[in-house]
Scaffold this motif. Structure first.
Motif, PDB file in Angstrom:
ATOM      1  N   SER A   1      -0.313   4.158  -5.682  1.00  0.00           N
ATOM      2  CA  SER A   1       1.150   4.896  -5.661  1.00  0.00           C
ATOM      3  C   SER A   1       1.975   5.005  -6.824  1.00  0.00           C
ATOM      4  O   SER A   1       1.981   4.047  -7.565  1.00  0.00           O
ATOM      5  CB  SER A   1       1.568   4.549  -4.293  1.00  0.00           C
ATOM      6  OG  SER A   1       2.083   3.128  -4.506  1.00  0.00           O
TER       7      SER A   1
ATOM      8  N   PHE B   1       3.177   5.811   1.297  1.00  0.00           N
ATOM      9  CA  PHE B   1       1.962   5.807   1.312  1.00  0.00           C
ATOM     10  C   PHE B   1       1.580   4.416   2.147  1.00  0.00           C
ATOM     11  O   PHE B   1       0.432   4.644   2.806  1.00  0.00           O
ATOM     12  CB  PHE B   1       1.373   5.562  -0.041  1.00  0.00           C
ATOM     13  CG  PHE B   1       1.025   6.693  -0.835  1.00  0.00           C
ATOM     14  CD1 PHE B   1       1.598   7.840  -0.722  1.00  0.00           C
ATOM     15  CD2 PHE B   1       0.394   6.663  -2.176  1.00  0.00           C
ATOM     16  CE1 PHE B   1       1.142   9.005  -1.185  1.00  0.00           C
ATOM     17  CE2 PHE B   1       0.121   7.857  -2.977  1.00  0.00           C
ATOM     18  CZ  PHE B   1       0.639   9.126  -2.460  1.00  0.00           C
ATOM     19  N   ILE B   2       2.274   3.557   2.125  1.00  0.00           N
ATOM     20  CA  ILE B   2       2.280   2.527   2.952  1.00  0.00           C
ATOM     21  C   ILE B   2       2.303   2.806   4.233  1.00  0.00           C
ATOM     22  O   ILE B   2       1.269   2.324   5.337  1.00  0.00           O
ATOM     23  CB  ILE B   2       3.120   1.228   2.740  1.00  0.00           C
ATOM     24  CG1 ILE B   2       2.484   0.796   1.413  1.00  0.00           C
ATOM     25  CG2 ILE B   2       3.200   0.148   3.796  1.00  0.00           C
ATOM     26  CD1 ILE B   2       3.721  -0.353   0.940  1.00  0.00           C
TER      27      ILE B   2
ATOM     28  N   CYS C   1      -7.572   5.102   3.082  1.00  0.00           N
ATOM     29  CA  CYS C   1      -6.973   3.847   3.325  1.00  0.00           C
ATOM     30  C   CYS C   1      -6.592   4.155   4.819  1.00  0.00           C
ATOM     31  O   CYS C   1      -6.897   3.257   5.823  1.00  0.00           O
ATOM     32  CB  CYS C   1      -5.758   3.732   2.601  1.00  0.00           C
ATOM     33  SG  CYS C   1      -6.128   2.897   0.962  1.00  0.00           S
TER      34      CYS C   1
ATOM     35  N   VAL D   1      -2.766   0.671  -1.869  1.00  0.00           N
ATOM     36  CA  VAL D   1      -1.802   1.784  -1.909  1.00  0.00           C
ATOM     37  C   VAL D   1      -0.830   1.086  -3.068  1.00  0.00           C
ATOM     38  O   VAL D   1      -0.194   1.936  -3.775  1.00  0.00           O
ATOM     39  CB  VAL D   1      -0.987   1.426  -0.680  1.00  0.00           C
ATOM     40  CG1 VAL D   1       0.399   2.095  -0.892  1.00  0.00           C
ATOM     41  CG2 VAL D   1      -1.851   2.127   0.585  1.00  0.00           C
TER      42      VAL D   1
ATOM     43  N   SER E   1      -0.747   4.835   5.368  1.00  0.00           N
ATOM     44  CA  SER E   1      -2.137   3.880   5.723  1.00  0.00           C
ATOM     45  C   SER E   1      -2.024   3.128   6.718  1.00  0.00           C
ATOM     46  O   SER E   1      -3.112   3.124   7.633  1.00  0.00           O
ATOM     47  CB  SER E   1      -2.047   2.863   4.504  1.00  0.00           C
ATOM     48  OG  SER E   1      -2.264   3.833   3.278  1.00  0.00           O
TER      49      SER E   1
ATOM     50  N   VAL F   1      -5.318   7.327  -0.408  1.00  0.00           N
ATOM     51  CA  VAL F   1      -4.668   6.812   0.694  1.00  0.00           C
ATOM     52  C   VAL F   1      -5.079   7.477   2.053  1.00  0.00           C
ATOM     53  O   VAL F   1      -4.778   6.695   3.071  1.00  0.00           O
ATOM     54  CB  VAL F   1      -3.068   7.450   0.647  1.00  0.00           C
ATOM     55  CG1 VAL F   1      -2.961   8.944   0.611  1.00  0.00           C
ATOM     56  CG2 VAL F   1      -2.068   6.624   1.331  1.00  0.00           C
TER      57      VAL F   1
ATOM     58  N   ARG G   1       5.529   5.051  -2.767  1.00  0.00           N
ATOM     59  CA  ARG G   1       4.949   3.773  -2.230  1.00  0.00           C
ATOM     60  C   ARG G   1       4.971   3.403  -0.692  1.00  0.00           C
ATOM     61  O   ARG G   1       4.350   3.133   0.083  1.00  0.00           O
ATOM     62  CB  ARG G   1       5.366   2.708  -2.944  1.00  0.00           C
ATOM     63  CG  ARG G   1       4.951   1.248  -2.748  1.00  0.00           C
ATOM     64  CD  ARG G   1       5.072   0.036  -3.533  1.00  0.00           C
ATOM     65  NE  ARG G   1       4.459   0.411  -5.104  1.00  0.00           N
ATOM     66  CZ  ARG G   1       4.847  -0.325  -6.242  1.00  0.00           C
ATOM     67  NH1 ARG G   1       5.638  -1.458  -6.061  1.00  0.00           N
ATOM     68  NH2 ARG G   1       4.001   0.142  -7.094  1.00  0.00           N
TER      69      ARG G   1
END
Length: 431
Positions: free
Chosen positions: A101, A109-110, A32, A97, A113, A29, A106
């Motif tokens: 994840s 992590f999004i 990313c 992701v 990123s 991540v 989730r």
């Protein structure tokens, strides 16, 4: 031979049954985040470099008029190619992701990123302005050398540690891999074997929900690219800041954008999972802040341009509010179709990234007769109107319900129908 094959599958950094010292998914991540950061940094450094390349007097901001020298003409051609290629980055990051994840991680992590949206312009504004003010490697060309080298370093690092799937990564421990896979199996849609369905292109193309997201993304990206590429120019030509000061002040709005985006995902998750608001209510509330409130402050900038401090503060507020678009509209993609999130994000990006060309050209057309605050008021009104239109579409047609076409290839097998109903029930209960 069998023993050798089994040895090759063992993780490199960890013993097979040992808990990871540093989970590989955190590294993924982070990679990313760096990818998105570099992607948007290379967009921002063009704007700063142009200020050092074109004549200071009588500067016209249209793409066609700026490209009067060999250097700027070649630079715009290369930039056009780079923008087309870089459009692949964000959908790829979205898929990574999703694959790497746990369900409980989730949204976080999004957000991490995607925060490269804001962090990339922060470092690009400052470093590009600093390098353009020196004679190092010719001045403005050094900004492109810097981010080009950083991109190559990222590629080498990704080739070493990166992978698309958890199961194909050489560095992940067995404990971490099992933990991620077990978490994803609780997602009833992802437990459907991907070989049981094809991508429902026809259904996606006809979906009003998907096209609503595309309209919102066009509205958002027009305003975002307008500000991304023209904030340094506005500070330099309207507020008359020096180049170094322009680079420094241009970082402040993007830094706030970066911070708000990080915490926006956490806020959205808290509102949903603590059942303070339903999923769609949370998305629409944050979308209202991003596309409804921020345009008010954006238009206000055109009427207080003689007060430099007020302009900077308003610009910071605009960027901060706009950052809530990511945990609202873009996060809504995971609500409606977790299986095809990367594809839908790619569709949204491809329909909206044309704004990266249109927004600067509109600025050039409107400032052709003179680069004054009166022309900029028209520019801000256009951007604000588009954003409000996108918001209205999302408020009317936006939904968090999983779409019928998400889990199968138009073959309504009992298995897929059952999984779809289970997922819809879980989604409904989490609201």
């Amino acid at each position: 031979m069998k023993e050798q094959n089994e040895t090759e599958k063992e993780p490199i950094l960890h013993k097979e049954d040992a808990p990871p010292i540093l989970p590989i998914r955190y590294i993924i991540v982070f990679m990313c985040f760096i990818a998105v950061t570099l992607n948007y940094a290379t967009r921002m450094n063009l704007s700063v470099a142009l200020l050092a390349m074109v004549p200071k007097d009588g500067m016209n901001l249209s793409t066609s008029n700026i490209s009067t020298t060999s250097d700027t003409r070649h630079l715009h051609i290369k930039q056009a190619v780079r923008v087309r290629v870089s459009g692949l980055v964000y959908p790829a990051v979205f898929n990574l992701v999703t694959n790497w994840s746990k369900l409980s991680e989730r949204s976080t992590f999004i957000s991490i990123s995607a925060s490269g949206f804001g962090f990339g312009p922060v470092i690009a504004s400052y470093l590009s302005a600093l390098l353009c003010s020196t004679d190092f490697l010719g001045g403005w060309p050094s900004t492109f050398y810097l981010f080009g080298v950083l991109g190559l370093i990222w590629c080498i690092g990704w080739c070493i540690v990166g992978s698309n799937q958890v199961t194909s990564n050489r560095w992940i421990s067995t404990i971490e891999k099992d933990s991620i896979l077990c978490s994803q199996k609780t997602d009833e849609f992802k437990s459907i074997n991907v070989r049981q369905y094809k991508v429902p292109w026809k259904q996606i193309g006809k979906s009003p929900v998907v096209w609503t997201l595309c309209v919102c993304n066009i509205a958002f990206n027009f305003g975002f690219f307008l500000l991304l590429t023209n904030v340094p120019i506005f500070f330099k030509t309207i507020l008359r800041f020096e180049l170094k000061m322009t680079g420094l002040l241009s970082t402040l709005p993007h830094f706030v954008f970066f911070i708000v985006m990080l915490f926006g995902g956490v806020l959205a998750d808290a509102l949903i999972f603590h059942k303070i608001l339903s999923a769609i209510s949370t998305r629409k509330l944050l979308a209202f802040c991003a596309l409804g409130i921020s345009p008010i402050f954006l238009v206000s900038i055109g009427y207080v341009a003689n007060k430099e401090l007020a302009v900077v503060i308003l610009m910071i507020v605009v960027f901060g509010m706009t950052a809530l678009y990511i945990p609202s509209v873009e996060a809504n993609v995971l609500d409606i179709s977790p299986n095809h999130s990367g594809l839908i994000i790619g569709l949204m990006s491809s329909t909206s990234h044309v704004c990266g060309f249109i927004a600067p050209e509109i600025v050039g057309i409107l400032t052709r007769s003179g680069n004054t605050i009166y022309q900029w008021r028209k520019i801000f009104w256009i951007a604000a109107s588009l954003q409000v239109f996108g918001l209205v579409c999302f408020l009317i047609f936006g939904t968090s319900e999983v779409q019928e076409w998400t889990g199968d290839d138009n073959t309504d097998t009992e298995l897929n129908e059952g999984k779809r109903n289970e997922y819809r029930l879980l989604s409904h209960n989490s609201k």
